[in-house]
Design a protein around this motif. Structure first.
Motif, PDB file in Angstrom:
ATOM      1  N   VAL A  75      -9.442 -30.487 -46.706  1.00 46.85           N
ATOM      2  CA  VAL A  75      -9.747 -31.448 -47.764  1.00 46.85           C
ATOM      3  C   VAL A  75     -10.927 -32.323 -47.354  1.00 46.85           C
ATOM      4  N   HIS A  76     -11.512 -32.975 -48.334  1.00 44.81           N
ATOM      5  CA  HIS A  76     -12.660 -33.828 -48.078  1.00 44.81           C
ATOM      6  C   HIS A  76     -12.511 -35.108 -48.886  1.00 44.81           C
ATOM      7  N   ASP A  77     -12.746 -36.233 -48.251  1.00 48.22           N
ATOM      8  CA  ASP A  77     -12.745 -37.510 -48.958  1.00 48.22           C
ATOM      9  C   ASP A  77     -13.784 -38.411 -48.316  1.00 48.22           C
ATOM     10  N   GLU A  78     -13.680 -39.705 -48.572  1.00 49.03           N
ATOM     11  CA  GLU A  78     -14.693 -40.635 -48.054  1.00 49.03           C
ATOM     12  C   GLU A  78     -14.703 -40.695 -46.534  1.00 49.03           C
ATOM     13  N   HIS A  79     -13.647 -40.198 -45.898  1.00 51.64           N
ATOM     14  CA  HIS A  79     -13.590 -40.206 -44.440  1.00 51.64           C
ATOM     15  C   HIS A  79     -14.134 -38.919 -43.822  1.00 51.64           C
ATOM     16  N   GLY A  80     -14.521 -37.952 -44.673  1.00 55.03           N
ATOM     17  CA  GLY A  80     -15.085 -36.700 -44.173  1.00 55.03           C
ATOM     18  C   GLY A  80     -14.106 -35.551 -44.306  1.00 55.03           C
ATOM     19  N   TRP A  81     -14.432 -34.447 -43.623  1.00 57.40           N
ATOM     20  CA  TRP A  81     -13.610 -33.244 -43.670  1.00 57.40           C
ATOM     21  C   TRP A  81     -12.458 -33.344 -42.667  1.00 57.40           C
ATOM     22  N   ARG A  82     -11.309 -32.809 -43.073  1.00 55.68           N
ATOM     23  CA  ARG A  82     -10.165 -32.796 -42.170  1.00 55.68           C
ATOM     24  C   ARG A  82      -9.180 -31.724 -42.618  1.00 55.68           C
ATOM     25  N   ILE A  83      -8.250 -31.391 -41.717  1.00 48.56           N
ATOM     26  CA  ILE A  83      -7.141 -30.505 -42.050  1.00 48.56           C
ATOM     27  C   ILE A  83      -5.937 -31.371 -42.364  1.00 48.56           C
ATOM     28  N   GLU A  84      -5.372 -31.159 -43.520  1.00 46.26           N
ATOM     29  CA  GLU A  84      -4.216 -31.937 -43.966  1.00 46.26           C
ATOM     30  C   GLU A  84      -2.978 -31.054 -43.913  1.00 46.26           C
ATOM     31  N   ARG A  85      -1.961 -31.498 -43.229  1.00 42.84           N
ATOM     32  CA  ARG A  85      -0.726 -30.733 -43.113  1.00 42.84           C
ATOM     33  C   ARG A  85       0.285 -31.156 -44.168  1.00 42.84           C
ATOM     34  N   ALA A 103     -14.394 -19.495 -38.629  1.00 46.41           N
ATOM     35  CA  ALA A 103     -15.422 -20.112 -39.468  1.00 46.41           C
ATOM     36  C   ALA A 103     -14.978 -21.489 -39.958  1.00 46.41           C
ATOM     37  N   VAL A 104     -13.713 -21.580 -40.398  1.00 44.17           N
ATOM     38  CA  VAL A 104     -13.204 -22.869 -40.881  1.00 44.17           C
ATOM     39  C   VAL A 104     -13.136 -23.875 -39.740  1.00 44.17           C
ATOM     40  N   ALA A 105     -12.690 -23.412 -38.566  1.00 43.89           N
ATOM     41  CA  ALA A 105     -12.601 -24.317 -37.420  1.00 43.89           C
ATOM     42  C   ALA A 105     -13.972 -24.843 -37.034  1.00 43.89           C
ATOM     43  N   ALA A 106     -14.974 -23.964 -37.026  1.00 40.19           N
ATOM     44  CA  ALA A 106     -16.336 -24.411 -36.715  1.00 40.19           C
ATOM     45  C   ALA A 106     -16.820 -25.422 -37.741  1.00 40.19           C
ATOM     46  N   TRP A 107     -16.470 -25.172 -38.969  1.00 39.66           N
ATOM     47  CA  TRP A 107     -16.859 -26.084 -40.052  1.00 39.66           C
ATOM     48  C   TRP A 107     -16.226 -27.463 -39.864  1.00 39.66           C
ATOM     49  N   ILE A 108     -14.942 -27.461 -39.481  1.00 35.54           N
ATOM     50  CA  ILE A 108     -14.243 -28.720 -39.255  1.00 35.54           C
ATOM     51  C   ILE A 108     -14.819 -29.459 -38.048  1.00 35.54           C
ATOM     52  N   LEU A 109     -15.204 -28.706 -37.006  1.00 36.51           N
ATOM     53  CA  LEU A 109     -15.621 -29.335 -35.747  1.00 36.51           C
ATOM     54  C   LEU A 109     -17.106 -29.683 -35.692  1.00 36.51           C
ATOM     55  N   VAL A 165     -16.089 -31.233 -27.513  1.00 39.20           N
ATOM     56  CA  VAL A 165     -16.752 -30.270 -28.393  1.00 39.20           C
ATOM     57  C   VAL A 165     -18.249 -30.290 -28.086  1.00 39.20           C
ATOM     58  N   ARG A 166     -18.754 -29.163 -27.541  1.00 42.99           N
ATOM     59  CA  ARG A 166     -20.172 -29.074 -27.189  1.00 42.99           C
ATOM     60  C   ARG A 166     -21.006 -28.513 -28.334  1.00 42.99           C
ATOM     61  N   ALA A 167     -20.450 -27.540 -29.073  1.00 46.76           N
ATOM     62  CA  ALA A 167     -21.201 -26.921 -30.171  1.00 46.76           C
ATOM     63  C   ALA A 167     -20.223 -26.265 -31.128  1.00 46.76           C
ATOM     64  N   ALA A 168     -20.668 -26.081 -32.378  1.00 48.10           N
ATOM     65  CA  ALA A 168     -19.876 -25.379 -33.391  1.00 48.10           C
ATOM     66  C   ALA A 168     -20.828 -24.819 -34.432  1.00 48.10           C
ATOM     67  N   SER A 169     -20.660 -23.539 -34.771  1.00 46.68           N
ATOM     68  CA  SER A 169     -21.537 -22.873 -35.734  1.00 46.68           C
ATOM     69  C   SER A 169     -20.713 -22.174 -36.798  1.00 46.68           C
ATOM     70  N   VAL A 170     -20.873 -22.584 -38.037  1.00 45.72           N
ATOM     71  CA  VAL A 170     -20.155 -21.958 -39.139  1.00 45.72           C
ATOM     72  C   VAL A 170     -20.658 -20.539 -39.365  1.00 45.72           C
ATOM     73  N   ALA A 171     -21.953 -20.327 -39.245  1.00 49.12           N
ATOM     74  CA  ALA A 171     -22.562 -19.035 -39.568  1.00 49.12           C
ATOM     75  C   ALA A 171     -21.945 -17.887 -38.775  1.00 49.12           C
ATOM     76  N   ASP A 172     -21.725 -18.100 -37.467  1.00 45.44           N
ATOM     77  CA  ASP A 172     -21.152 -17.025 -36.665  1.00 45.44           C
ATOM     78  C   ASP A 172     -19.752 -17.359 -36.136  1.00 45.44           C
ATOM     79  N   GLY A 173     -19.182 -18.474 -36.592  1.00 40.00           N
ATOM     80  CA  GLY A 173     -17.802 -18.817 -36.252  1.00 40.00           C
ATOM     81  C   GLY A 173     -17.582 -19.125 -34.781  1.00 40.00           C
ATOM     82  N   THR A 174     -18.597 -19.636 -34.109  1.00 43.86           N
ATOM     83  CA  THR A 174     -18.444 -19.918 -32.685  1.00 43.86           C
ATOM     84  C   THR A 174     -18.181 -21.397 -32.440  1.00 43.86           C
TER      85      THR A 174
END
Length: 470
Positions: free
Chosen positions: A216-226, A402-408, A455-464
């Motif tokens: 989800v996304h709100d004014e606080h940014g992207w996060r995983i909501e359980r 990919a989602v994890a990289a996006w979140i991080l 967290v040193r790096a995160a890339s959505v494009a290649d899921g790293t």
């Protein structure tokens, strides 16, 4: 922990493109060949068959927005016990053995789920229309009838082909609200479900029952909501488990069919899981079965996600066993997580194997020979389901990366808590506590150790994702 059925906003084009590329690489195409669509359209026009059970007040209970409705439920009191009727979409009646739809379903094996898309097993003219148990319309179903005693145990089982009409399509929150408000009909699902949970504990069954997770996304940014599962989801699942157990019993008695099996966890796996719970500060008492421990965890606690991730190592080795007249041993037929023999028999719109099992059970229950096509198809079930299971796991795994990289991505430089789940040479697989995603890191830490990572790096494009131990 896998991310299921997430909501992706339109302002995440990079992630949407990455997820689409993953599906394309796996050949997970939502579109069906023209011949398959044409055959499915013809099948959708076939007249309905079966005894008239349109007077039974069936309802469906599914995630909100579902259109491929496999099951409908009706319960009535019977002295101190209950009669449970469970209608399953009669997919065997819509799929011509050896036809185009059959061949495509064997190739696909199961419906595939990605965070932003669904790749169905059958064309939607069947899975979301003619074969789906939609409300207010007459549909053909295979109706199980279970007579339960006062403890919730099955005293009698029957199965018939019938015409039904679901009264209402309820989401889980709607059903839970009705039960909480005192709905007498749905309240019996609570009673039966709780009784079946007691029986599950007695046979040392276990379930991960992981929280749902949404991006989800709100004014606080992207996060995983359980979202912790509602009680009605557990009660509803108990009806499905009961059906699968009866389907297994029926096939075992006849000596033919297909079972879903899982070996009991090894002593080493149990030892590692115990260490993991201790490392997370949630000790698992000696003498307590792991199923009981998992049942009592608070699904709303962040550490529970990491514990459930570690517990996945207890639930390995699931497979399919074809019964062909032999007498397999008790250990060979058990599904250890359920604590009993079990068969997939309640989701034929979404799994190839369920259609084959249902064809076996309908014939066996009514004293007829199992159709030759079903007997032959059973031989190919393990390979088809292993192949589709591998594809589903890869889709889930790569989509998760990919989602994890996006979140991080926005958290590069942050320090996070992580649990070492598994060692792989000089690296370790770690489960981040929050956000609850898996990654790798170079560390000497042993499994079940809690560490801090940056967290040193995160890339959505290649899921790293690149992490460093702090």
């Amino acid at each position: 922990m896998p991310l299921r059925q997430q909501r992706l906003r339109a302002d995440a084009p990079e992630l949407t493109a990455a997820l689409a590329a993953i599906r394309a690489d796996l050949g997970a195409d939502e579109a069906f060949p023209p011949a398959v669509e044409a055959e499915a359209a013809r099948a959708a026009q076939r007249p309905l068959e079966g005894v008239d059970r349109t007077d039974v007040p069936f309802v469906t209970i599914d995630p909100a927005g579902s259109t491929d409705l496999d099951q409908a439920l009706a319960i009535e009191a019977d002295g101190d016990g209950h009669v449970v009727r469970y209608a399953i979409a009669d997919v065997p009646a819509f799929v011509e053995p050896g036809g185009a739809v059959d061949a495509e379903a064997r190739r696909r094996g199961q419906t595939l789920y990605a965070p932003d898309a669904r790749v169905p097993l059958h064309p939607t003219v069947l899975s979301e229309d003619a074969a789906s148990l939609l409300p207010g319309v007459e549909r053909q179903a295979l109706v199980w009838t279970f007579v339960l005693d006062a403890a919730g145990a099955v005293r009698d089982t029957s199965l018939e082909r019938a015409r039904i009409r679901s009264r209402e399509q309820l989401s889980y929150p709607e059903a839970q609200a009705r039960i909480d408000a005192g709905d007498a009909q749905l309240g019996m699902l609570c009673t039966v479900g709780e009784r079946r949970i007691v029986l599950e504990a007695a046979r040392e069954g276990a379930s991960l029952d992981a929280p749902d997770e949404e991006v989800v996304h709100d004014e606080h940014g992207w996060r995983i909501e359980r979202r912790a599962p509602l009680p009605v989801e557990q009660w509803n699942a108990q009806i499905s488990l009961m059906t699968g157990m009866e389907a297994a019993r029926m096939q075992l008695a006849a000596g033919e069919g297909v079972l879903r099996t899982m070996p009991r966890p090894s002593k080493g796996a149990i030892r590692d899981f115990r260490r993991a719970t201790e490392a997370l500060g949630v000790p698992w008492a000696e003498g307590e079965h792991y199923g009981a421990f998992l049942r009592r965890l608070d699904r709303a606690e962040p550490t529970t996600v990491a514990i459930l991730a570690a517990a996945r190592r207890l639930f390995r080795g699931a497979d399919y066993l074809v019964l062909d007249g032999g007498t397999p041993g008790a250990d060979a037929v058990v599904q250890a997580a359920i604590g009993a023999p079990y068969a997939h028999a309640t989701a034929p719109l979404r799994r190839f194997v369920d259609r084959i099992v249902l064809a076996h059970c309908e014939a066996i229950a009514n004293g007829r020979d199992v159709p030759a096509w079903a007997r032959e198809a059973a031989q190919g079930v393990p390979e088809a389901m292993r192949s589709s299971g591998s594809r589903a796991s890869q889709l889930e795994r790569e989509s998760l990366r990919a989602v994890a990289a996006w979140i991080l991505e926005p958290r590069i430089g942050d320090e996070l808590d992580a649990l070492v789940v598994e060692r792989r040479d000089d690296e370790a697989v770690v489960q981040l506590v929050d956000p609850p995603v898996e990654a790798r890191v170079v560390t000497a830490a042993e499994p079940a150790t809690r560490i801090r990572v940056r967290v040193r790096a995160a890339s959505v494009a290649d899921g790293t994702i690149a992490l460093d131990e702090v």
